[in-house]
Design a protein around this motif. Structure first.
Motif, PDB file in Angstrom:
ATOM      1  N   ILE A 176      43.007  67.399  34.086  1.00  0.00           N
ATOM      2  CA  ILE A 176      42.801  68.332  32.673  1.00  0.00           C
ATOM      3  C   ILE A 176      42.403  69.459  32.790  1.00  0.00           C
ATOM      4  O   ILE A 176      42.155  70.596  32.337  1.00  0.00           O
ATOM      5  CB  ILE A 176      42.379  67.291  31.085  1.00  0.00           C
ATOM      6  N   LEU A 177      41.343  69.515  33.270  1.00  0.00           N
ATOM      7  CA  LEU A 177      40.330  70.277  33.834  1.00  0.00           C
ATOM      8  C   LEU A 177      40.718  71.447  34.389  1.00  0.00           C
ATOM      9  O   LEU A 177      40.015  72.753  34.457  1.00  0.00           O
ATOM     10  CB  LEU A 177      38.950  69.728  34.479  1.00  0.00           C
ATOM     11  N   TYR A 178      41.242  70.924  35.479  1.00  0.00           N
ATOM     12  CA  TYR A 178      41.338  72.072  36.423  1.00  0.00           C
ATOM     13  C   TYR A 178      42.885  71.774  37.091  1.00  0.00           C
ATOM     14  O   TYR A 178      42.998  73.084  37.914  1.00  0.00           O
ATOM     15  CB  TYR A 178      40.188  70.807  38.371  1.00  0.00           C
ATOM     16  N   GLY A 179      44.142  71.573  36.159  1.00  0.00           N
ATOM     17  CA  GLY A 179      45.148  71.493  36.030  1.00  0.00           C
ATOM     18  C   GLY A 179      45.440  70.845  37.492  1.00  0.00           C
ATOM     19  O   GLY A 179      45.986  70.346  38.605  1.00  0.00           O
ATOM     20  N   THR A 229      41.534  56.288  30.248  1.00  0.00           N
ATOM     21  CA  THR A 229      41.102  57.940  30.835  1.00  0.00           C
ATOM     22  C   THR A 229      40.264  57.336  32.429  1.00  0.00           C
ATOM     23  O   THR A 229      39.697  56.794  32.218  1.00  0.00           O
ATOM     24  CB  THR A 229      40.844  58.994  29.873  1.00  0.00           C
ATOM     25  N   ASN A 230      41.605  58.052  33.368  1.00  0.00           N
ATOM     26  CA  ASN A 230      40.339  57.393  34.181  1.00  0.00           C
ATOM     27  C   ASN A 230      39.856  59.521  35.177  1.00  0.00           C
ATOM     28  O   ASN A 230      40.809  60.157  34.616  1.00  0.00           O
ATOM     29  CB  ASN A 230      40.962  56.956  35.601  1.00  0.00           C
ATOM     30  N   GLU A 231      39.671  59.120  35.940  1.00  0.00           N
ATOM     31  CA  GLU A 231      38.476  60.363  36.864  1.00  0.00           C
ATOM     32  C   GLU A 231      39.974  61.539  37.250  1.00  0.00           C
ATOM     33  O   GLU A 231      39.824  62.751  36.962  1.00  0.00           O
ATOM     34  CB  GLU A 231      38.143  60.298  38.228  1.00  0.00           C
ATOM     35  N   VAL A 232      40.373  61.030  37.826  1.00  0.00           N
ATOM     36  CA  VAL A 232      42.788  61.619  37.946  1.00  0.00           C
ATOM     37  C   VAL A 232      43.255  62.554  36.833  1.00  0.00           C
ATOM     38  O   VAL A 232      43.227  63.598  37.331  1.00  0.00           O
ATOM     39  CB  VAL A 232      42.729  60.618  38.800  1.00  0.00           C
ATOM     40  N   ASP A 233      43.054  61.581  35.345  1.00  0.00           N
ATOM     41  CA  ASP A 233      43.057  62.741  35.028  1.00  0.00           C
ATOM     42  C   ASP A 233      42.299  63.164  34.238  1.00  0.00           C
ATOM     43  O   ASP A 233      42.599  64.421  33.676  1.00  0.00           O
ATOM     44  CB  ASP A 233      43.876  61.238  33.419  1.00  0.00           C
ATOM     45  N   ILE A 234      41.314  63.525  34.672  1.00  0.00           N
ATOM     46  CA  ILE A 234      40.467  64.319  34.152  1.00  0.00           C
ATOM     47  C   ILE A 234      40.846  65.770  34.519  1.00  0.00           C
ATOM     48  O   ILE A 234      40.710  66.352  34.322  1.00  0.00           O
ATOM     49  CB  ILE A 234      38.555  63.826  33.994  1.00  0.00           C
ATOM     50  N   ASP A 235      40.552  65.208  35.921  1.00  0.00           N
ATOM     51  CA  ASP A 235      40.404  65.842  36.838  1.00  0.00           C
ATOM     52  C   ASP A 235      41.706  67.480  36.625  1.00  0.00           C
ATOM     53  O   ASP A 235      41.649  68.339  36.418  1.00  0.00           O
ATOM     54  CB  ASP A 235      40.509  65.974  38.678  1.00  0.00           C
TER      55      ASP A 235
END
Length: 91
Positions: free
Chosen positions: A88-91, A80-86
Motif C-alpha cells: 500500500i505504501l510503496y506500490g 493486515t500484515n507487513e507485506v500488505d502495508i508495504d
C-alpha cells in the motif's frame, strides 16, 4: 553503617523545616536520616512518577488518557500484515 550525603544550604534548610514541622505536628522527634529514609521509601513506592519528575516536559500519558485512546480504536475485521502495508505504501 551511615554514609554522608552532600546537599546545598537550601536543601538542608528545607530538611530542617520538615524536621521541625514533624515535631510540631506529631510531637515526635525524628532524625534527618529518618526523614530521608522515609522520603526514599515514598519515592520508591511511586517510582514512575518520581523518575518522570526529572523529565523535561510531559512525555507519558495518564491512565485516563490511555483508556480514552483505547476506547477510540475500532477493528475493521480485515487482517493486515507487513507485506500488505508495504504494498500500500510503496506500490
Amino acid at each position: 553503617m551511615s554514609t554522608a550525603v552532600k546537599m546545598d544550604e537550601e536543601a538542608k534548610s528545607k530538611l530542617e523545616e520538615l524536621q521541625a514541622e514533624i515535631k510540631l505536628k506529631t510531637g515526635k522527634k525524628v532524625t534527618q536520616q529518618e526523614i530521608l529514609t522515609q522520603l526514599i521509601e515514598s519515592a520508591v513506592d511511586s517510582r514512575t512518577e518520581f523518575v518522570d519528575s526529572f523529565r523535561d516536559g510531559k512525555t507519558s500519558l495518564s491512565e485516563a488518557e490511555i483508556q480514552q485512546f483505547n476506547e477510540g480504536k475500532i477493528a475493521s475485521g480485515v487482517e493486515t500484515n507487513e507485506v500488505d502495508i508495504d504494498d500500500i505504501l510503496y506500490g
